[in-house]
Scaffold this active site. Sequence first.
Site, PDB file in Angstrom:
ATOM      1  CG  ASN A 129      -8.894  24.162  14.416  1.00 18.73           C
ATOM      2  OD1 ASN A 129      -8.946  24.773  13.352  1.00 18.73           O
ATOM      3  ND2 ASN A 129      -8.621  24.753  15.570  1.00 18.73           N
ATOM      4  CE  LYS A 134      -5.053  24.895  15.857  1.00 17.90           C
ATOM      5  NZ  LYS A 134      -4.200  25.057  17.011  1.00 17.90           N
ATOM      6  CG  HIS A 181      -9.187  27.740  18.808  1.00 14.28           C
ATOM      7  ND1 HIS A 181      -7.922  28.243  18.998  1.00 14.28           N
ATOM      8  CD2 HIS A 181      -9.042  26.397  18.696  1.00 14.28           C
ATOM      9  CE1 HIS A 181      -7.054  27.234  18.993  1.00 14.28           C
ATOM     10  NE2 HIS A 181      -7.711  26.114  18.811  1.00 14.28           N
ATOM     11  CD  GLU A 188      -4.533  28.641  17.582  1.00 11.79           C
ATOM     12  OE1 GLU A 188      -5.133  28.558  16.495  1.00 11.79           O
ATOM     13  OE2 GLU A 188      -3.868  27.697  18.067  1.00 11.79           O
ATOM     14  CD  GLU A 225      -9.029  23.057  21.502  1.00 12.38           C
ATOM     15  OE1 GLU A 225      -8.642  22.102  20.821  1.00 12.38           O
ATOM     16  OE2 GLU A 225      -9.032  24.229  21.095  1.00 12.38           O
ATOM     17  N   GLY A 276      -0.817  22.791  20.314  1.00 10.66           N
ATOM     18  CA  GLY A 276       0.317  22.956  19.413  1.00 10.66           C
ATOM     19  C   GLY A 276       1.670  22.813  20.086  1.00 10.66           C
ATOM     20  CB  SER A 305      -0.604  18.019  21.960  1.00 13.40           C
ATOM     21  OG  SER A 305      -0.009  19.287  21.774  1.00 13.40           O
ATOM     22  N   GLY A 349      -5.802  19.516  16.134  1.00 12.99           N
ATOM     23  CA  GLY A 349      -5.184  20.511  15.262  1.00 12.99           C
ATOM     24  C   GLY A 349      -4.166  19.858  14.342  1.00 12.99           C
ATOM     25  N   GLY A 350      -2.886  19.925  14.737  1.00 16.39           N
ATOM     26  CA  GLY A 350      -1.783  19.457  13.881  1.00 16.39           C
ATOM     27  C   GLY A 350      -2.008  18.078  13.271  1.00 16.39           C
TER      28      GLY A 350
HETATM   29  P1  PGA Z   1      -3.270  20.852  18.357  1.00 19.08           P
HETATM   30  O1  PGA Z   1      -4.428  21.956  18.246  1.00 19.08           O
HETATM   31  O2  PGA Z   1      -3.909  19.509  18.214  1.00 19.08           O
HETATM   32  O3  PGA Z   1      -2.318  21.165  17.230  1.00 19.08           O
HETATM   33  O4  PGA Z   1      -2.641  21.022  19.708  1.00 19.08           O
HETATM   34  C1  PGA Z   1      -5.677  21.741  18.812  1.00 19.08           C
HETATM   35  C2  PGA Z   1      -6.554  22.947  18.610  1.00 19.08           C
HETATM   36  O5  PGA Z   1      -6.053  24.076  18.707  1.00 19.08           O
HETATM   37  O6  PGA Z   1      -7.759  22.820  18.347  1.00 19.08           O
END
Ligand code: PGA
Length: 249
Positions: free
Chosen positions: A9, A11, A93, A95, A165, A171, A210, A231-232
């Site tokens: 993802n 983002k 998600h 967010e 999640e 994050g 994470s 994500g990251g």
């Molecule tokens: P992250 O994000 O791996 O940066 O924690 C995961 C996500 O929001 O899908």
Amino acid sequence: MRRALVAGNWKMNGRTDFINELMNELVSGIQASAVDVLVCPPAIYLSQVKSMSGSFIAVGAQNVSENPDGAFTGEISLPMLRDLGCEYVILGHSERRSLYAETDLVVADKFIATVAAGLKPILCVGETLEEREQGKTLDVVGRQLKAVIDAAGIDKFADAVIAYEPVWAIGTGKTATSEQAQDVHAAIRAMIAEYDAKTALATRILYGGSVNARNAAELFANDDVDGGLVGGASLKANDFIAICHAADA
Ligand code: PGA
């Protein structure tokens, strides 16, 4: 037997040059794969990514409108995603839920529209830190999941993916322990089984929050963890490739 899925993802990150470089590295690093690999770039770059994605990397969107084509300024429709060759859509998600006020009902409408359009939803669920500390994790996850199952019907879950999640792990660099992840994943599978045992066994449940190249193997080793939503670490080719290999082990 469930086939693992590793989904990136991205983002709201990336520019044309960065994406060209990342996709070139991913395509050469992910040749034949025993796991499904997916990248979800910002919608404006879906075409670019699809044109570079090769045979082993699927492309998905991070969000979609529940409405059909028409007067919805700024929105993107499911027929548009299909037109570009997208296979998956991330829905609900945290967010989207917290920053854009997406309710369980909106997420359910998007889920129903996504399945009707022939795309595969990745339904995200997860609790905040406060909810976990209050012992409400399974209440929250159950509410988010059942809102969609009750609205859509369990028969619409044949190609659906769930992503657990925990909001406090997204994050933050703070990953759920392997045990915390397995416990919630098993509970999610049991909740689906209350509707249909076969669907529960077949549904892929991804862990997100994470995930990185160091912790992926331990998380994915759990019986009910069928891959990750990353994500990251999905913005770093070497890390994402290592995470894909961890799911392949
Ligand atoms: P992250 O994000 O791996 O940066 O924690 C995961 C996500 O929001 O899908």
